[in-house]
Design an enzyme around this catalytic site. Structure first.
Site, PDB file in Angstrom:
ATOM      1  N   GLY A   8      19.974  69.582  24.431  1.00 19.27           N
ATOM      2  CA  GLY A   8      20.703  70.580  25.341  1.00 19.27           C
ATOM      3  C   GLY A   8      20.558  71.899  24.699  1.00 19.27           C
ATOM      4  O   GLY A   8      19.491  72.064  23.763  1.00 19.27           O
ATOM      5  N   GLY A   9      21.258  72.901  25.178  1.00 23.74           N
ATOM      6  CA  GLY A   9      20.721  74.249  24.864  1.00 23.74           C
ATOM      7  C   GLY A   9      21.145  74.516  23.335  1.00 23.74           C
ATOM      8  O   GLY A   9      20.557  75.228  22.722  1.00 23.74           O
ATOM      9  N   MET A  10      22.240  73.736  22.819  1.00 28.40           N
ATOM     10  CA  MET A  10      22.555  74.305  21.396  1.00 28.40           C
ATOM     11  C   MET A  10      22.589  73.038  20.508  1.00 28.40           C
ATOM     12  O   MET A  10      22.812  73.003  19.232  1.00 28.40           O
ATOM     13  CB  MET A  10      23.896  74.947  21.353  1.00 28.40           C
ATOM     14  CG  MET A  10      25.233  74.235  21.858  1.00 28.40           C
ATOM     15  SD  MET A  10      26.611  75.151  21.577  1.00 28.40           S
ATOM     16  CE  MET A  10      27.042  74.882  20.063  1.00 28.40           C
ATOM     17  N   VAL A  38      20.653  65.102  20.733  1.00 29.00           N
ATOM     18  CA  VAL A  38      21.737  63.890  20.743  1.00 29.00           C
ATOM     19  C   VAL A  38      20.652  62.788  20.446  1.00 29.00           C
ATOM     20  O   VAL A  38      19.681  62.633  20.837  1.00 29.00           O
ATOM     21  CB  VAL A  38      22.170  63.584  22.069  1.00 29.00           C
ATOM     22  CG1 VAL A  38      22.886  62.334  22.067  1.00 29.00           C
ATOM     23  CG2 VAL A  38      23.133  64.705  22.663  1.00 29.00           C
ATOM     24  N   ILE A  90      17.565  60.853  22.206  1.00 33.04           N
ATOM     25  CA  ILE A  90      17.901  60.297  23.474  1.00 33.04           C
ATOM     26  C   ILE A  90      18.282  61.372  24.361  1.00 33.04           C
ATOM     27  O   ILE A  90      18.595  61.242  25.529  1.00 33.04           O
ATOM     28  CB  ILE A  90      19.012  59.267  23.591  1.00 33.04           C
ATOM     29  CG1 ILE A  90      20.292  59.583  22.889  1.00 33.04           C
ATOM     30  CG2 ILE A  90      18.591  57.894  22.819  1.00 33.04           C
ATOM     31  CD1 ILE A  90      21.349  59.125  22.979  1.00 33.04           C
ATOM     32  N   GLY A  91      18.480  62.829  23.934  1.00 36.41           N
ATOM     33  CA  GLY A  91      18.691  63.783  24.764  1.00 36.41           C
ATOM     34  C   GLY A  91      18.605  65.216  24.085  1.00 36.41           C
ATOM     35  O   GLY A  91      18.788  65.047  22.933  1.00 36.41           O
ATOM     36  N   LYS A 107      25.465  63.818  18.406  1.00 32.41           N
ATOM     37  CA  LYS A 107      25.277  65.117  18.862  1.00 32.41           C
ATOM     38  C   LYS A 107      25.157  66.027  17.240  1.00 32.41           C
ATOM     39  O   LYS A 107      26.019  66.175  16.659  1.00 32.41           O
ATOM     40  CB  LYS A 107      26.167  65.675  19.716  1.00 32.41           C
ATOM     41  CG  LYS A 107      25.865  67.077  20.241  1.00 32.41           C
ATOM     42  CD  LYS A 107      27.196  67.645  21.044  1.00 32.41           C
ATOM     43  CE  LYS A 107      27.536  67.013  22.066  1.00 32.41           C
ATOM     44  NZ  LYS A 107      28.436  67.959  23.050  1.00 32.41           N
ATOM     45  N   ASP A 119      33.640  72.352  32.941  1.00 33.42           N
ATOM     46  CA  ASP A 119      32.227  71.925  33.663  1.00 33.42           C
ATOM     47  C   ASP A 119      32.128  70.654  34.136  1.00 33.42           C
ATOM     48  O   ASP A 119      31.431  69.870  34.066  1.00 33.42           O
ATOM     49  CB  ASP A 119      31.242  72.106  32.430  1.00 33.42           C
ATOM     50  CG  ASP A 119      29.783  72.098  32.899  1.00 33.42           C
ATOM     51  OD1 ASP A 119      29.710  72.376  34.058  1.00 33.42           O
ATOM     52  OD2 ASP A 119      28.875  71.710  32.172  1.00 33.42           O
TER      53      ASP A 119
END
Length: 714
Positions: free
Chosen positions: A21-23, A26, A18-19, A41, A135
């Site tokens: 990221g950089g590292m 998910v 579902i997603g 994750k 962030d």
């Protein structure tokens, strides 16, 4: 390698991606142990072999796992299996605040402040656990389908070991604080700055600083004065404007010093938005707009060097710390430029900083003050003066979704002891009622209020009717008695007593809240009666205030002040005319205790339901009873009027009846028809006794006749 359908940790079944990221990636997964959906994750394979990345990933998990708050996306579990490093998190269905702002162009002041309060509460919980987010931005704030606001992705947070942390890690440059842009101190007040920028965007629909490059934007955060949100939206109240200004001061010392201070002002702005109560310290040299130095410029440029490929990131992994936020199902959107400085200290040890002596002195004074505060706090806590935060966090079991369903089993004809065990294993709560019976043996279940095969929410009560045999004993009423009295009364009747405990806001601690079987039912001698003993009010919950009779704005302020949220606002009719325009209903009763952050739905009254009527009839001419002198063919003005003064029909005619009228939406059940016309008599001749003739002239008479009318309900 993660594959769809595989199970990790002996409980989490991977369902879909579902997603990314950089590292990390998910996935949506199902937790078969607790029967709920979660987000997992997973550290990307290319990074899992790097000890530095794995260490940072674990630090993130350990820091976030310590947070349990209604306004934070909670972390449930962390683990490693066959080289796969993963974090299990709460799965939140909803949209990001960024998408919500884009959808609405900009938010109303009331909505923006309400969201800011909830975000602040979540961040405050993190700060209380010595965790800094670093962030904060609309992309990392989720608005769930239920309307609850949650802060997510503590992707670059670390557990703080002191009051401040020196860190070069920085999030999206549009929301970064000046000290983060410089690569300097990064503490709780950096999150306050980023939240101030987020509030600016909610109120205006745009960020305060923009530019062609990340360097240009970072320099503006350091150098340029924060624009006023009222320049773009003039109706923003002065208190809200000043709150944004105070959050976004260049100098951290001039911002709010804690999220608690910010929450106080945000709540006050809901009550008195036009009052200028925010105290913003005037800027001096340290906090004013500055011309950036060459050394600062060089540092910023080095910090914004991009990583053009994954190979380059791996090649430089010993020198650089790649930290990017995972975009979950609800955070997948266009990538935003990230501003990531080198971990190495770029300043030469021999460089002389003319401000260092003054900064060192200030820090020494602050350290002394902090040490004094810590000592006072520890002493106060030992004496019981400070008692806050206790009991506020939810356990993992309390996070289980309330809508889990289980299938009811067949229980009729079975022994009650076996049935109780089976229902408890399903997650259902048996509630027993005894009844005398000659058909069933003692202790056999005769009936249940839930049929076998029915799907019911986990945790539901199932009422079982159990045979007491042909000779039962009446169960005495012990609700409201003390524990000792209840045990004594039940023992006299020959019952065995089982005890449970529970919270109750109205029954004092030690008294009985409920009993099962209920009083007056028949139960066999020697059977068990379960009593629930009150522990008093649940201190971890908050009391629901009375908002009925308040305006929507007042209700929101009262709920937020009580630690709750304003849920769905609907408009309904209400028979009490005095409540028109005010709250006439709230979804939780006054004085009840609920979890902190619970949304309370309210209804605003539109006033009493207005019944309507119709007129469906023809109109006949004036009758002889109404006017004996009326003559057919006379020009008549006919007006139909409701008793509230509304004119429904007006026409002129010489011919009756007037054809049937169909008039609807009449707001009163009675009215009248008004006939207006002139009666005329012709001249006549009269012969006198002497034989002469006298002419009598004609006459005119204006007539108004009123005929009552009863309308028919629609």
């Amino acid at each position: 390698m993660i594959k769809i359908g595989m199970i990790i940790g002996d409980r989490y079944e991977i369902l879909e991606k579902i997603g990314t990221g950089g590292m990390s990636d998910v996935y949506k997964a199902k937790d078969h142990k607790l029967n709920r959906f979660v987000a997992v994750k997973v550290l990307k394979q290319e990074f899992s072999e790097n000890a530095n990345f794995v260490s940072k990933f674990r630090i993130e998990a350990q820091a976030a796992a310590g947070l349990m708050h209604p306004n934070i996306v909670n972390v449930y579990d962390v683990g490693e299996e066959n080289g796969i490093y993963y974090i299990v998190m709460e799965l939140v269905e909803g949209i990001t605040l960024k998408k919500y702002i884009e959808k609405k162009a900009r938010l109303s002041v009331k909505e923006a402040v309400s969201i800011a309060i909830q975000v602040s509460m979540g961040i405050e919980a993190a700060h209380n656990n010595h965790i800094i987010h670093r962030d904060i931005k609309p992309q990392n704030i989720i608005i769930s389908k239920e309307g609850k606001v949650k802060v997510t992705d503590f992707g670059i947070a670390k557990a703080a070991t002191s009051n401040t942390i020196t860190s070069n890690v920085m999030g999206s440059v549009h929301y970064t604080s000046p000290e983060q842009a410089r690569g300097g101190y990064s503490d709780e007040k950096s999150d306050i700055y980023s939240l101030g920028v987020t509030m600016f965007e909610m109120l205006t629909g745009r960020v305060p600083f923009n530019g062609e490059t990340t360097v240009a934007i970072a320099i503006k955060h350091i150098q340029e004065a924060m624009p006023s949100p009222r320049e773009y939206v003039s109706e923003i109240p002065v208190s809200v404007e000043q709150i944004v200004f105070k959050c976004c001061q260049k100098s951290p010392d001039r911002r709010y010093q804690s999220m608690g201070e910010l929450i106080v002002d945000l709540k006050r702005s809901l009550m008195t938005p036009d009052e200028d109560f925010v105290k913003v310290v005037d800027s001096d040299e340290e906090g004013s707009t500055k011309v950036i130095s060459d050394s600062d410029m060089a540092r910023i440029k080095k910090q914004t060097q991009s990583r053009d490929s994954m190979d380059e990131a791996l090649h430089l992994r010993k020198e650089k710390d790649v930290k990017k936020n995972v975009k979950k199902k609800y955070v997948v959107e266009e990538p935003e430029e990230e501003y990531e400085p080198d971990d190495e200290d770029e300043d030469d040890d021999d460089d002389y900083d003319p401000k260092m002596d003054r900064i060192t002195t200030v820090l020494a004074v602050i350290a002394a003050i902090l040490i004094g505060c810590i000592v006072l706090f520890l002493v106060g806590k030992a004496l019981g003066v400070f008692q806050f935060g206790a009991g506020k966090e939810k356990t993992e079991e309390e996070q289980i979704e309330e809508n889990l369903q289980v299938e009811m089993i067949e229980v009729i004809g079975k022994n009650i002891d076996e049935v109780k065990v089976s229902l408890l294993n399903l997650g259902l709560t048996p509630e027993i009622e005894y009844k005398e019976s000659t058909q069933y043996e003692q202790g056999i279940v005769m009936d249940a209020n839930v049929a076998a095969g029915t799907m019911v929410p986990e945790g539901s009560n199932v009422v079982l009717t159990v045979s007491a045999g042909s000779e039962g004993i009446e169960v005495p009423d012990v609700v409201g008695l003390s524990e000792a009295e209840a045990v004594a009364n039940l023992g006299k009747k020959g019952f065995v007593v089982n005890k449970t405990e529970g919270n109750d806001a109205y029954i004092k601690a030690g008294d009985i809240i409920t009993q099962s079987p209920k009083a007056g039912t028949m139960a066999p001698s020697g059977s068990a009666v379960t009593i629930c003993i009150s522990l008093g009010p649940d201190q971890s919950k908050v009391r629901v205030p009375d908002v009925v009779g308040r305006s929507e704005e007042e209700a929101m302020a009262m709920l937020v002040e009580a630690g709750l949220q304003l849920g769905v606002v609907s408009e309904v009719n209400n028979e009490n005319a005095e409540l028109t325009g005010l709250v006439c209903y709230q979804s939780y009763s006054v004085g009840s205790y609920v979890e902190e952050g619970t949304p309370v739905d309210v209804s605003v009254s539109l006033g009493p339901i207005q019944a309507t009527y119709r007129f469906s009839d023809s109109i006949a001419a004036p009758t002889q009873e109404e006017d004996p002198n009326y003559k057919s063919g006379t020009l008549v003005t006919v007006t139909l009027v409701a008793d509230d003064g509304t004119q429904l029909l007006s026409t002129q005619t010489t011919s009756f009846p007037i054809q049937q009228q169909n008039i609807t939406g009449i707001r009163t059940n009675t009215g009248y028809i008004l006939f207006q016309y002139v009666n005329q008599t012709e001249a006549t001749s009269v012969t006198n006794e002497d034989g002469t003739v006298t002419t009598v002239e004609g006459t005119t008479e204006t007539k108004e006749i009123t005929r009552p009318v009863q309308f028919v309900a629609e």
